[in-house]
Design a protein around this motif. Structure first.
Motif: not given
Length: 199
Positions: A56-57, A67, A63-64, A96, A100, A59-61
């Motif tokens: 999950w990191l 952004w 994308i963050a 985005y 992913v 993808v999250l890091i």
């Protein structure tokens, strides 16, 4: 070396901090003047997918970081084109979504890292970005006919921009994966832990 004596938690924190810092730095390199579509964003999605053990990191890091760099670009660098503060630009979800997808492909392709796999991942990243973002330009468009011929025309119109995407993905992938590999050789604490519970 002092890094070899770090506790398991300290090693995880150091590894996470270095990975996140590299991704953020790469994302903000978008502020440097560059050729059209020469971007680090596909490469950071691959890099996160390959190195974060908690997926999950992965993808999250990225994308963050994307952004945050978008916020700066839209509200500082290109503020004259946005009459009000812009949290998200029009159609951002297509781009985005492509990042992913790139991260998911990276998770499959880069379970074992080699320069061949990284190069193939970078080429796949460019293809995914090209297919997704040009599809987003076609769907619902009044410029292109809403049929297969119109879609192909839209993709053909996007081909001149593909060079920058390819170069960006290949160059940034080489820089990120290469520099982190060198750091891992010098700092054992940056190497992945054996436990799957680590980040």
């Amino acid at each position: 070396m002092m890094f070899s004596k770090l506790s398991a938690n300290s090693k995880m924190s150091l590894r996470f901090g270095v990975l996140a810092g590299m991704i953020l730095l790469a994302a903000f390199s978008r502020m440097i003047p560059h050729m059209l579509n020469f971007s680090p964003l596909g490469a950071i999605a691959l890099f996160g997918a390959a190195h974060f053990q908690k997926k999950w990191l992965a993808v999250l890091i990225p994308i963050a970081a994307t952004w945050l760099s978008d916020l700066f670009l839209n509200n500082v660098i290109y503020a004259q084109y946005h009459p009000t503060f812009t949290w998200f630009y029009s159609g951002f979800y297509w781009q985005y979504a492509s990042y992913v997808l790139i991260a998911l492909v990276g998770m499959l392709m880069l379970k074992k890292i080699s320069w061949q796999r990284v190069a193939l991942g970078a080429l796949s990243s460019s293809a995914i970005f090209f297919l997704v973002t040009n599809f987003s330009c076609w769907i619902g468009s009044t410029t292109y006919a809403q049929n297969f011929g119109g879609l192909m025309t839209c993709y053909a119109a996007g081909v001149p921009f593909l060079k920058g995407t390819l170069l960006g993905d290949l160059c940034y992938a080489a820089a990120l994966f290469g520099s982190f590999s060198l750091m891992q050789q010098q700092i054992p604490a940056l190497r992945p832990a054996l436990s799957a519970s680590n980040q």
